[in-house]
Design a protein around this motif. Structure first.
Motif, PDB file in Angstrom:
ATOM      1  N   VAL A 112       0.842  -1.185   0.000  1.00 22.84           N
ATOM      2  CA  VAL A 112       0.000   0.000   0.000  1.00 22.84           C
ATOM      3  C   VAL A 112       0.884   1.245   0.000  1.00 22.84           C
ATOM      4  O   VAL A 112       1.820   1.354   0.796  1.00 22.84           O
ATOM      5  CB  VAL A 112      -0.927   0.005   1.231  1.00 22.84           C
ATOM      6  CG1 VAL A 112      -1.777   1.275   1.257  1.00 22.84           C
ATOM      7  CG2 VAL A 112      -1.811  -1.228   1.235  1.00 22.84           C
ATOM      8  N   LYS A 113       0.595   2.176  -0.903  1.00 21.31           N
ATOM      9  CA  LYS A 113       1.314   3.446  -0.932  1.00 21.31           C
ATOM     10  C   LYS A 113       0.693   4.380   0.110  1.00 21.31           C
ATOM     11  O   LYS A 113      -0.524   4.575   0.126  1.00 21.31           O
ATOM     12  CB  LYS A 113       1.232   4.080  -2.318  1.00 21.31           C
ATOM     13  CG  LYS A 113       1.786   3.201  -3.431  1.00 21.31           C
ATOM     14  CD  LYS A 113       1.530   3.812  -4.794  1.00 21.31           C
ATOM     15  CE  LYS A 113       1.966   2.881  -5.907  1.00 21.31           C
ATOM     16  NZ  LYS A 113       1.635   3.422  -7.244  1.00 21.31           N
ATOM     17  N   THR A 114       1.529   4.944   0.954  1.00 23.42           N
ATOM     18  CA  THR A 114       1.024   5.788   2.029  1.00 23.42           C
ATOM     19  C   THR A 114       1.783   7.110   2.086  1.00 23.42           C
ATOM     20  O   THR A 114       2.850   7.258   1.482  1.00 23.42           O
ATOM     21  CB  THR A 114       1.153   5.084   3.394  1.00 23.42           C
ATOM     22  OG1 THR A 114       2.546   4.853   3.678  1.00 23.42           O
ATOM     23  CG2 THR A 114       0.406   3.763   3.406  1.00 23.42           C
ATOM     24  N   PHE A 115       1.223   8.052   2.818  1.00 23.64           N
ATOM     25  CA  PHE A 115       1.905   9.304   3.117  1.00 23.64           C
ATOM     26  C   PHE A 115       1.623   9.643   4.580  1.00 23.64           C
ATOM     27  O   PHE A 115       0.678   9.123   5.189  1.00 23.64           O
ATOM     28  CB  PHE A 115       1.443  10.435   2.191  1.00 23.64           C
ATOM     29  CG  PHE A 115      -0.003  10.826   2.347  1.00 23.64           C
ATOM     30  CD1 PHE A 115      -0.364  11.940   3.083  1.00 23.64           C
ATOM     31  CD2 PHE A 115      -1.011  10.080   1.737  1.00 23.64           C
ATOM     32  CE1 PHE A 115      -1.694  12.307   3.226  1.00 23.64           C
ATOM     33  CE2 PHE A 115      -2.344  10.437   1.874  1.00 23.64           C
ATOM     34  CZ  PHE A 115      -2.679  11.556   2.627  1.00 23.64           C
ATOM     35  N   ASP A 116       2.445  10.510   5.145  1.00 28.77           N
ATOM     36  CA  ASP A 116       2.337  10.847   6.559  1.00 28.77           C
ATOM     37  C   ASP A 116       1.503  12.104   6.766  1.00 28.77           C
ATOM     38  O   ASP A 116       1.617  13.080   6.008  1.00 28.77           O
ATOM     39  CB  ASP A 116       3.727  11.071   7.169  1.00 28.77           C
ATOM     40  CG  ASP A 116       4.517   9.774   7.287  1.00 28.77           C
ATOM     41  OD1 ASP A 116       3.887   8.700   7.252  1.00 28.77           O
ATOM     42  OD2 ASP A 116       5.753   9.840   7.410  1.00 28.77           O
ATOM     43  N   GLU A 257      -0.222   7.433   9.310  1.00 30.31           N
ATOM     44  CA  GLU A 257      -0.093   6.999   7.921  1.00 30.31           C
ATOM     45  C   GLU A 257      -1.481   6.919   7.288  1.00 30.31           C
ATOM     46  O   GLU A 257      -2.420   6.420   7.900  1.00 30.31           O
ATOM     47  CB  GLU A 257       0.576   5.621   7.830  1.00 30.31           C
ATOM     48  CG  GLU A 257       2.083   5.658   7.897  1.00 30.31           C
ATOM     49  CD  GLU A 257       2.702   4.322   7.517  1.00 30.31           C
ATOM     50  OE1 GLU A 257       1.941   3.342   7.374  1.00 30.31           O
ATOM     51  OE2 GLU A 257       3.923   4.250   7.363  1.00 30.31           O
ATOM     52  N   LYS A 258      -1.572   7.426   6.073  1.00 28.13           N
ATOM     53  CA  LYS A 258      -2.827   7.323   5.328  1.00 28.13           C
ATOM     54  C   LYS A 258      -2.522   6.810   3.928  1.00 28.13           C
ATOM     55  O   LYS A 258      -1.556   7.251   3.294  1.00 28.13           O
ATOM     56  CB  LYS A 258      -3.525   8.680   5.247  1.00 28.13           C
ATOM     57  CG  LYS A 258      -4.870   8.612   4.536  1.00 28.13           C
ATOM     58  CD  LYS A 258      -5.606   9.934   4.546  1.00 28.13           C
ATOM     59  CE  LYS A 258      -6.951   9.793   3.839  1.00 28.13           C
ATOM     60  NZ  LYS A 258      -7.718  11.059   3.844  1.00 28.13           N
ATOM     61  N   PRO A 259      -3.327   5.901   3.408  1.00 30.07           N
ATOM     62  CA  PRO A 259      -3.060   5.368   2.060  1.00 30.07           C
ATOM     63  C   PRO A 259      -3.359   6.402   0.974  1.00 30.07           C
ATOM     64  O   PRO A 259      -4.218   7.270   1.127  1.00 30.07           O
ATOM     65  CB  PRO A 259      -4.025   4.177   1.950  1.00 30.07           C
ATOM     66  CG  PRO A 259      -4.503   3.909   3.337  1.00 30.07           C
ATOM     67  CD  PRO A 259      -4.434   5.197   4.070  1.00 30.07           C
ATOM     68  N   PHE A 260      -2.627   6.289  -0.118  1.00 29.17           N
ATOM     69  CA  PHE A 260      -3.012   6.969  -1.357  1.00 29.17           C
ATOM     70  C   PHE A 260      -4.065   6.077  -2.017  1.00 29.17           C
ATOM     71  O   PHE A 260      -3.742   5.096  -2.672  1.00 29.17           O
ATOM     72  CB  PHE A 260      -1.815   7.143  -2.283  1.00 29.17           C
ATOM     73  CG  PHE A 260      -0.910   8.289  -1.919  1.00 29.17           C
ATOM     74  CD1 PHE A 260      -1.326   9.596  -2.089  1.00 29.17           C
ATOM     75  CD2 PHE A 260       0.352   8.049  -1.405  1.00 29.17           C
ATOM     76  CE1 PHE A 260      -0.490  10.648  -1.752  1.00 29.17           C
ATOM     77  CE2 PHE A 260       1.194   9.097  -1.070  1.00 29.17           C
ATOM     78  CZ  PHE A 260       0.771  10.401  -1.240  1.00 29.17           C
ATOM     79  N   PHE A 261      -5.321   6.422  -1.839  1.00 25.54           N
ATOM     80  CA  PHE A 261      -6.381   5.564  -2.358  1.00 25.54           C
ATOM     81  C   PHE A 261      -6.448   5.581  -3.882  1.00 25.54           C
ATOM     82  O   PHE A 261      -6.828   4.583  -4.504  1.00 25.54           O
ATOM     83  CB  PHE A 261      -7.731   5.999  -1.797  1.00 25.54           C
ATOM     84  CG  PHE A 261      -7.874   5.809  -0.312  1.00 25.54           C
ATOM     85  CD1 PHE A 261      -7.907   4.542   0.235  1.00 25.54           C
ATOM     86  CD2 PHE A 261      -7.967   6.899   0.541  1.00 25.54           C
ATOM     87  CE1 PHE A 261      -8.032   4.357   1.603  1.00 25.54           C
ATOM     88  CE2 PHE A 261      -8.094   6.727   1.909  1.00 25.54           C
ATOM     89  CZ  PHE A 261      -8.123   5.457   2.432  1.00 25.54           C
ATOM     90  N   SER A 303      -5.510  14.083   1.418  1.00 22.57           N
ATOM     91  CA  SER A 303      -5.791  14.187   2.851  1.00 22.57           C
ATOM     92  C   SER A 303      -7.292  14.231   3.125  1.00 22.57           C
ATOM     93  O   SER A 303      -7.734  13.889   4.217  1.00 22.57           O
ATOM     94  CB  SER A 303      -5.114  15.430   3.432  1.00 22.57           C
ATOM     95  OG  SER A 303      -5.645  16.610   2.865  1.00 22.57           O
ATOM     96  N   ASP A 324      -5.758   1.064  -4.080  1.00 21.80           N
ATOM     97  CA  ASP A 324      -5.621   0.401  -2.782  1.00 21.80           C
ATOM     98  C   ASP A 324      -6.667  -0.718  -2.632  1.00 21.80           C
ATOM     99  O   ASP A 324      -7.629  -0.565  -1.882  1.00 21.80           O
ATOM    100  CB  ASP A 324      -5.786   1.422  -1.654  1.00 21.80           C
ATOM    101  CG  ASP A 324      -5.597   0.800  -0.271  1.00 21.80           C
ATOM    102  OD1 ASP A 324      -4.824  -0.168  -0.160  1.00 21.80           O
ATOM    103  OD2 ASP A 324      -6.245   1.259   0.687  1.00 21.80           O
TER     104      ASP A 324
END
Length: 653
Positions: A112-116, A257-261, A303, A324
């Protein structure tokens, strides 16, 4: 290395079809236990310690996870055979289904690609003073709190947090990045003796915060507010709701952490061209307003995005795709479920798509207290079902599933599903093969799944590779192989043709210059308008830009090979320059211009001037240059002034 499937029949309450499971590759089956979570937990501990364990139990996942932690072992994988296959009125025939479920559980999803998202604990509380100040008092030890009130009668003496008065004008953003605009802002003046007072009001104030706790009775600040991370609402009259909200807010500090949906390719987005709006499906369906126009394309705020996937299912060009997991992984997963079921001896499986919260619980309750799932119904869990569009539905049918049911939850965003259902039903040719299920209790789910269904025709399963459009086209050809005419589709479908009124069309080619998909094109050597139906997105840009209103959309799907190449939809004879014979323009257009201007306009009052209309660009310039009243001609060039000229006018010598 082969993984170990640790089997359990839950106190001998369901049948585990070991013969079908043994046939799977990449896994070895243990003996069938009866109490892995109770009197046989030592066997579970031994299997977990050995590594690469897959526990055939989902109910006691927490127990086995804790057991792995105590053993300092890797957390095992889990697969639910009991609720989804074993506890059923048709459990004796569920061997092929159990094999498909285990094979699906062994599939490794892509990373899963995520960002902070960073929250420093800056909290804004909105509400009446008696409620908001009490909440601020509870939170001041955990967060940096500011309370915004509208009543300036009594300024509080509490200085453990900030209190301001004003009128909230607007708010944007999400957790860690809220921007708030306030008018009539009044801050407390802490100086002086006696009661504190608010200062003078000022408009246009702007501030930022990480979290907003809304305790007002006013409408929410954001659409689909329950999906907006960092924004919490509570009924100020409900004590339990207030306590829950305060507790949740107190934990929203730190880095998350949140996924790039979603993935976005702006180069193929059909939203706009030359300030003309085309497709706006994603903008219309997004529940959180995370998508906004950005020139010729759209932009997505990750976000704010809640990951429902509705935009990806409706996007006609594939500019927005779900990430995702990626759509390609979902297609592969669907095909593998059907293949494994058939390889284990099953016939005509049905796919039940459900989410991992409401849907999983509904299936468990149906298994425990009702008839459970039929033996031919394979459940496939997704994080959200709202993004399961027509391409995925068609892919499932073309991979060998006889029917597709989507189990919706009360919180499911149904906008895209309701739109995609009639499109998928039209494309597959069997409206009863695809359903949206909205049961309120397990018995209703069982009634829907055990109801008699029509027999599905036998097809050769496809391998769903390519984009969603390519898979949908291939699936339609597979499901309706005898189509000889274009298939009419509902209004708004992403497939279709354009109908050109050749009497009105002047071949100005505005449509071809703006078509985002290249479906409309021209011929540089001839006055022609060409069209490739397979590429048409039905975005409507050509309809909006046509000055003659000569184009209309025709939603349909033509599965013939002719749609894969350009076809001439309108052509005319070119006009040849009267001087050099070079073809330029359209003959009918030039004739029409001559008819309107020759002898009727001051610039073309003479036949010689009107003749220039019939000339190409080069010849027209040449003729104008050599005519008697040459517009490019200038007066006589003035003589160069010299020193002698200057001195001749002086009188001092």
């Amino acid at each position: 290395m082969a993984k170990s499937l640790i089997l359990c029949n839950c106190s001998n309450t369901h049948n585990v079809h070991t013969s079908d499971l043994d046939a799977l590759t990449g896994i070895t089956c243990s003996k069938v236990h009866s109490g892995l979570c109770t009197h046989q937990s030592d066997a579970a501990a031994k299997a977990i310690s050995a590594g690469d364990a897959v526990i055939a139990c989902q109910q006691e996942r927490a127990f086995f996870t804790e057991l792995a932690a105590d053993l300092n072992a890797e957390e095992p994988q889990f697969v639910d055979l009991r609720d989804r296959a074993g506890w059923s009125d048709q459990a004796d025939a569920s061997g092929a289904k159990q094999a498909a479920l285990v094979a699906d559980a062994l599939r490794t999803p892509p990373a899963v690609k995520t960002f902070d998202i960073t929250s420093e604990g800056l909290c804004l509380i909105l509400g009446a003073p008696e409620v908001a100040l009490s909440a601020a008092h509870d939170l001041k030890e955990h967060l940096s709190v500011t309370v915004l009130v509208t009543d300036t009668t009594d300024a509080p003496l509490e200085r453990g947090f900030d209190v301001v008065a004003g009128r909230l004008k607007s708010a944007q953003g999400a957790l860690g990045n809220f921007s708030v605009h306030i008018d009539a802002l009044q801050q407390i003046d802490p100086s002086g003796r006696g009661a504190l007072a608010f200062g003078p009001p000022r408009d246009g104030a702007q501030t930022e915060c990480d979290v907003i706790l809304d305790l007002r009775r006013d409408p929410p600040l954001f659409p689909a507010h329950e999906k907006r991370e960092g924004y919490l609402r509570a009924d100020p009259a409900s004590g339990p709701a207030l306590r829950d909200a305060i507790l949740e807010v107190s934990h929203l500090v730190g880095t998350f952490e949140k996924p790039f949906f979603l993935a976005l390719d702006p180069t193929i987005c059909a939203h706009s061209r030359a300030s003309q709006t085309g497709c706006s499906k994603c903008l219309d369906v997004c529940p959180t307003s995370a998508i906004r126009p950005d020139g010729d394309h759209v932009d997505i705020d990750p976000s704010i995005c809640a990951g429902c996937g509705s935009c990806a299912s409706l996007c006609p060009s594939g500019a927005i795709t779900y990430d995702d997991p990626p759509t390609s992984y979902l297609f592969t997963r669907i095909a593998a479920l059907a293949d494994t079921f058939r390889a284990a001896g099953g016939h005509a499986p049905r796919l039940l798509v459900h989410d991992r919260d409401f849907g999983a619980e509904m299936i468990s309750l149906a298994a425990r207290f009702d008839r459970g799932l039929p033996a031919d119904t394979i459940p496939m869990d997704l994080e959200r079902v709202s993004g399961f569009g027509h391409a995925e539905m068609l892919a499932a049918l073309a991979c060998g599933f006889s029917a597709v049911d989507v189990l919706m939850a009360p919180t499911t965003d149904q906008g895209a599903l309701v739109t995609e259902l009639p499109l998928a039903q039209a494309l597959c040719g069997r409206p009863d093969a695809i359903r949206l299920l909205d049961p309120s209790e397990p018995s209703q789910l069982c009634d829907a799944l055990y109801a008699p269904t029509a027999t599905a025709p036998t097809i050769e399963p496809i391998l769903p590779l390519g984009t969603r459009r390519q898979v949908a086209r291939l699936a339609t050809k597979t499901l309706q192989p005898t189509l000889s005419e274009p298939l009419p589709l509902p209004t708004g479908a992403p497939y279709g043709a354009v109908t050109v009124d050749t009497d009105a069309c002047t071949l100005c080619l505005s449509c071809a210059s703006l078509c985002p998909a290249g479906a409309l094109g021209d011929n540089p050597d001839m006055p022609q308008l060409r069209f490739q139906e397979d590429a048409c997105l039905q975005c409507g840009l050509c309809v909006g830009v046509c000055p003659e209103n000569a184009i209309t959309l025709a939603p349909r799907l033509d599965t013939s090979d002719a749609t894969l190449s350009q076809q001439i939809v309108h052509e005319e004879e070119p006009f040849e320059c009267v001087e050099c014979g070079t073809p330029f323009g359209v003959k009918s257009t030039i004739d029409r211009i001559v008819e309107k201007l020759e002898g009727k306009h001051a610039m073309f009052a003479t036949s010689e001037a009107a003749r220039m209309i019939r000339m190409c660009d080069d010849c027209r310039v040449n003729a104008q240059f050599h005519q008697q009243d040459n517009p490019f001609a200038a007066g006589e060039r003035p003589r160069v002034r010299t020193t002698d000229d200057y001195l001749s006018k002086r009188r001092d010598h």
